[in-house]
Design an enzyme around this catalytic site. Sequence first.
Site, PDB file in Angstrom:
ATOM      1  N   ARG A  27       0.904  -1.148   0.037  1.00 33.74           N
ATOM      2  CA  ARG A  27       0.072   0.056  -0.009  1.00 33.74           C
ATOM      3  C   ARG A  27       0.828   1.377   0.090  1.00 33.74           C
ATOM      4  NH1 ARG A  27      -0.525   4.755   2.874  1.00 33.74           N
ATOM      5  NH2 ARG A  27      -0.245   3.548   4.698  1.00 33.74           N
ATOM      6  N   ASP A  28       1.455   1.587   0.928  1.00 35.40           N
ATOM      7  CA  ASP A  28       2.489   2.663   1.121  1.00 35.40           C
ATOM      8  C   ASP A  28       3.459   2.705   0.287  1.00 35.40           C
ATOM      9  OD1 ASP A  28       3.218   5.276   2.231  1.00 35.40           O
ATOM     10  OD2 ASP A  28       4.313   4.180   3.828  1.00 35.40           O
ATOM     11  N   HIS A 220       6.414   4.190  12.739  1.00 39.22           N
ATOM     12  CA  HIS A 220       6.530   3.990  11.390  1.00 39.22           C
ATOM     13  C   HIS A 220       7.508   5.121  10.717  1.00 39.22           C
ATOM     14  CE1 HIS A 220       4.457   3.788   7.262  1.00 39.22           C
ATOM     15  NE2 HIS A 220       5.490   4.565   6.970  1.00 39.22           N
ATOM     16  N   HIS A 222      10.850   6.681   8.423  1.00 45.07           N
ATOM     17  CA  HIS A 222      11.513   6.855   7.241  1.00 45.07           C
ATOM     18  C   HIS A 222      13.081   6.861   7.378  1.00 45.07           C
ATOM     19  CE1 HIS A 222       7.834   7.666   4.444  1.00 45.07           C
ATOM     20  NE2 HIS A 222       7.398   6.718   5.444  1.00 45.07           N
ATOM     21  N   CYS A 253       6.021   9.492   0.336  1.00 47.13           N
ATOM     22  CA  CYS A 253       4.690  10.114   0.429  1.00 47.13           C
ATOM     23  C   CYS A 253       4.580  11.301  -0.535  1.00 47.13           C
ATOM     24  CB  CYS A 253       4.721  10.941   1.818  1.00 47.13           C
ATOM     25  SG  CYS A 253       3.362  11.800   2.088  1.00 47.13           S
ATOM     26  N   ASN A 262      10.610   4.346   3.062  1.00 45.08           N
ATOM     27  CA  ASN A 262      10.287   3.541   4.525  1.00 45.08           C
ATOM     28  C   ASN A 262      11.420   2.895   4.930  1.00 45.08           C
ATOM     29  OD1 ASN A 262       7.113   4.262   4.983  1.00 45.08           O
ATOM     30  ND2 ASN A 262       7.143   3.244   2.928  1.00 45.08           N
TER      31      ASN A 262
END
Length: 314
Positions: A27-28, A220, A222, A253, A262
Amino acid sequence: MTAGALPMVVPAPDLPARVRIHEVGARDGLQNEKTAVPTAVKAEFVRRLAGAGLTTVEATSFVHPKWVPQLADAEELYPLVSDLAGVDLPVLVPNRRGLDRALALGARRVAVFASATESFAKANLNRTVDESLAVFEPVVREAKDAGAHVRGYVSMCFGDPWEGAVPPHQVARVCTALRDMGCDELSLGDTIGVATPGHVQALLALLNERGVPTPALGVHFHDTYGQALANTLAALRHGVTTVDASAGGLGGCPYARSATGNLATEDLVWMLHGLGIETGVDLGRLTATSVWMAEQLGRPSPSRTVRALSHKDQ
């Protein structure tokens, strides 16, 4: 583990025995790709991630295709993977329409996404922080009424490209609001990768003081400044046992240009296994999956562990 195997296992004190990896690559990781990824490839990616032992694989997003065109095939994709046994498949929902679409397909783990800063709320959600929270409240309530587990993503928890450093109390206000709505879990996002370990520890401690228990928190990170693993270790020492990561280090993002990839799931697994922390993940199969996905995307994986292990196999 066989004799002489790497990484050598050297446990450290005051760390959890097991960590649940919340895999966000499908997804991300894919939402910011410039070229369209076929639905069948996405479904195969999710299946391979599950086959590598990941028990939480974020499948897709029910955001309007206008905003995230790469995930416009959510209705087609979810039924292709929903039969995976023993695997949670969370999906992102921006509003009640997105939630209804997800619930109609049988999704029972959903996530809403908030911002700790006004600038990013405006850029990402086209609303103020308070206005976005007001939108999420009925979404969370309806999801809970349907028996769904709800995760709340909070972006810009450590820094914002427009506002700079973000005060921890500002983050805590949004987190407590989401908890009060009924969110079961919160994911603290270092969206532009500027956090450092002391900052992580300070925010986690403040959230505990404000009544948010550590078991309800995930992190989460990065890796913009190479701090993602150091920040993860700081969170583990605080007692956090849920860590978001993206296979092969995919992602960023689309609404924050300074947000790089990520934390790579393979890099995370290498560290955790070296610390003797259980993940249930087969690193070899996971690496092979990321090599395969990199081939589909036509570029090498940014994960250092993927590059190191795949080079050894050549």
